[in-house]
Scaffold this motif. Structure first.
Motif, short mmCIF file in Angstrom:
data_model
loop_
_atom_site.label_atom_id
_atom_site.label_comp_id
_atom_site.label_asym_id
_atom_site.label_seq_id
_atom_site.Cartn_x
_atom_site.Cartn_y
_atom_site.Cartn_z
N UNK A 370 1.51 -4.84 -3.23
CA UNK A 370 0.15 -4.67 -3.73
C UNK A 370 -0.31 -3.22 -3.61
N UNK A 371 0.05 -2.56 -2.51
CA UNK A 371 -0.35 -1.16 -2.32
C UNK A 371 0.32 -0.25 -3.34
N UNK A 372 1.61 -0.42 -3.49
CA UNK A 372 2.36 0.48 -4.37
C UNK A 372 2.08 0.24 -5.84
N UNK A 497 -11.65 -3.07 15.35
CA UNK A 497 -11.64 -2.96 13.88
C UNK A 497 -11.88 -4.33 13.25
N UNK A 498 -12.82 -4.38 12.31
CA UNK A 498 -13.17 -5.62 11.62
C UNK A 498 -12.75 -5.63 10.16
N UNK A 499 -12.76 -4.46 9.51
CA UNK A 499 -12.41 -4.37 8.09
C UNK A 499 -11.64 -3.06 7.85
N UNK A 500 -10.59 -3.16 7.04
CA UNK A 500 -9.90 -1.96 6.57
C UNK A 500 -9.88 -1.99 5.04
N UNK A 501 -9.81 -0.83 4.43
CA UNK A 501 -9.75 -0.75 2.97
C UNK A 501 -9.04 0.53 2.56
N UNK A 502 -8.60 0.55 1.31
CA UNK A 502 -7.97 1.75 0.74
C UNK A 502 -8.86 2.24 -0.40
N UNK A 507 -8.54 -2.34 -5.54
CA UNK A 507 -9.26 -3.29 -4.66
C UNK A 507 -8.29 -3.68 -3.56
N UNK A 508 -8.47 -3.09 -2.37
CA UNK A 508 -7.58 -3.35 -1.24
C UNK A 508 -8.45 -3.49 0.00
N UNK A 509 -8.62 -4.75 0.46
CA UNK A 509 -9.51 -5.02 1.60
C UNK A 509 -8.81 -5.98 2.56
N UNK A 510 -8.86 -5.65 3.85
CA UNK A 510 -8.39 -6.55 4.89
C UNK A 510 -9.50 -6.80 5.88
#
Length: 542
Positions: A370-372, A497-502, A507-510
């Motif tokens: 998904x990232x690449x 940490x509660x949320x990470x994103x790029x 649209x990249x959310x964890x």
């Protein structure tokens, strides 16, 4: 005093008592009544928190930190009323409390027995904290005749005697099967089920008859005659095209009207506009997207029940049909060419929560794809942790892993042994009990003002429900952010940490929490709404 509706099931399990309870509550709510639903589970586990998803389906978590039966998810999704710890009780919890009292000597030397001590505990649970309600719906798990459910049925019988018929109602969900060789529906299983219930001292007031085709008037009258109920109290319950059509269907069949008749109540016609809108959005999509869910419990859809429904809600919000492709993460640990062939048709990739090492490399491979490839990605709980491990490996930390999977020299994810909870400092031993020892329930998070998730929520302060033992290690923040994975949401104390994103990704959310637990068909969760919108955009680009 609140009126109580007791819901039992007969003939076979999986007839949909939970969905029926949620639908009836929604109908009463649409008529202006205040409702709450409770679940009685006869199994001896204290709660489902330590049970395999293959045994029990998903574990639903309430704001106040209870691990409960998945039916409470139906209750919340259909009524919008937040469930509480007091809305789910098991035999295990009842016996645990009674034995603790006996050990303390609270019974003053009395012989502790099922009647009255166990049944009194069940009755106290059913009656507690109901003063501000019009109706309390109590669903009894299992099937009438199960030995483990007998104390619950007996407690309900006693409550009917104490409350009176004018304050209580018994709804029995039963099966009217179609026998192909005979070419007709058979009422005998329903008759036997009602006889079994009557033998336990309970005469049902309303029968909800599950069948796969129209119930002829002659059979409806026959059931009423043999089961000693009004003909109008025999309610056909045919299979619905989708679960959100069930309230409308039950209303057409007169279920809510019959309940009010039983209690001698009148009310204006229910306002069904909410459900008309929900079913219209579900049944008339204007497009479709395909979401790949890379998980480890994909063999049982109920293991991801709330997740499935939240994706559907996101589709409703965008007026699209969501096709979910369940992908076994363990079988997905292939070479890059095979992974690409599997994931390229997806318009979005979601990695959900889970426990243990099995399948994690397949999840990490999905994150990398998904990232690449710039495919919309959503990581939930363990899914966020896998995104952080993949990000660390991308940043050059080849041994990045989690202590959940064993000793590691690069613990990007590790167990948390103490944290600030709602009632102060909470602690846990690394080798302690598994049940009830996670970070559970609603916790606040602070979002970075200019982050993607802050724009999605429309706020910089949120509250979401958690269920996990391990956390992303904040000491890796600099390395992860150097590779483009930003910590955009943190606990109020700035430690977890509660949320990470790029930011450089479409649209990249964890997220460390479980947003699916708060999504409703008439109020889709903003993260699922945004994720499906991004997937729709991806579909248009393909």
């Amino acid at each position: 005093m609140a009126r109580h509706i007791f819901i039992t099931g007969g003939v076979v399990s999986s007839l949909g008592k939970g969905l029926m309870a949620a639908s009836l509550a929604a109908l009463l709510q649409a008529r202006g009544f205040r409702v709450r639903i409770r679940k009685f589970d006869p199994y001896l586990n204290v709660d489902p928190g330590t049970m395999s998803p293959y045994q029990h389906g998903e574990v639903y978590v309430t704001d106040d930190g209870a691990e409960t039966d998945l039916d409470l998810g139906h209750y919340e999704r259909f009524t919008g009323v937040s469930a509480r710890q007091s809305d789910n009780i098991t035999s295990g919890r009842i016996y645990q409390d009674i034995i603790a009292k006996e050990r303390r000597g609270d019974y003053l030397g009395a012989t502790v027995q099922v009647i009255p001590h166990v049944t009194d505990a069940i009755k106290n649970f059913a009656m507690s904290d109901t003063d501000d309600l019009d109706f309390v719906l109590c669903e009894i798990g299992g099937t009438v005749g199960d030995i483990e459910g007998l104390p619950f049925v007996e407690a309900m019988r006693q409550l009917r005697n104490e409350m009176g018929r004018e304050q209580s109602c018994f709804v029995h969900v039963t099966l009217v099967p179609y026998i192909a060789a005979a070419g007709e529906l058979k009422t005998k299983p329903t008759q036997h089920s009602v006889r079994e219930l009557t033998g336990l001292g309970i005469q049902p007031d309303i029968l909800l008859c599950r069948c796969d085709r129209e119930l002829p008037e002659s059979e409806r009258r026959k059931i009423a005659l043999f089961c000693n109920v009004r003909r109008e109290a025999v309610i056909p319950a045919l299979d619905a095209p989708n679960i959100y059509a069930v309230p409308l269907q039950y209303h057409r069949e007169g279920l809510d009207a019959e309940v009010l008749h039983h209690f001698g109540l009148t009310s204006p016609a229910p306002d069904m506009a909410r459900w008309d809108e929900v079913t219209d959005r579900y049944e008339h999509p204007e497009g479709e997207v395909t979401i790949g869910v890379v998980g480890k419990y994909v063999g049982l859809p109920d293991a991801y029940k709330s997740l499935n429904e939240a994706l559907v809600h996101g589709g409703m919000a965008n007026r699209v049909k969501v096709n979910i492709k369940w992908i076994d993460a363990e079988l997905f640990e292939k070479d890059d060419a095979e992974i690409a062939a599997e994931l390229e048709p997806m318009h979005g990739i979601l990695v959900p929560g889970g426990f243990g090492e099995r399948g994690t490399e397949g999840k990490i491979a999905s994150v990398r794809f998904a990232r690449e490839r710039g495919v919309p990605f959503f990581g939930i709980c363990l899914g966020m942790q896998m995104a952080c491990i993949e990000g660390a490996r991308s940043a050059g930390i080849a041994q990045a892993s989690s202590t959940e999977f064993g000793p590691t020299s690069e613990p990007v994810v590790g167990i948390i042994t103490e944290w600030m909870g709602k009632d102060g400092l909470e602690q846990r031993a690394a080798g302690g009990d598994l049940g009830g020892t996670m970070r559970l329930g609603a916790y606040q998070a602070e979002l970075s003002p200019n982050s993607h998730v802050a724009s999605i929520y429309g706020s910089t302060t949120i509250s979401e429900r958690h269920r996990h033992r391990y956390e992303v290690n904040g000491s890796y923040r600099e390395a992860l952010e150097g590779d483009g994975l930003i910590f955009s949401g943190m606990s109020p104390d700035g430690l977890l940490p509660e949320i990470v994103e790029r930011p450089d990704h479409p649209w990249f959310v964890g997220v460390q929490f479980h947003p699916e637990l708060k999504s409703k068909p008439f109020d889709p969760h903003p993260l699922f709404k945004g994720f499906i919108a991004a997937a729709l955009q991806q579909a248009r680009l393909v």
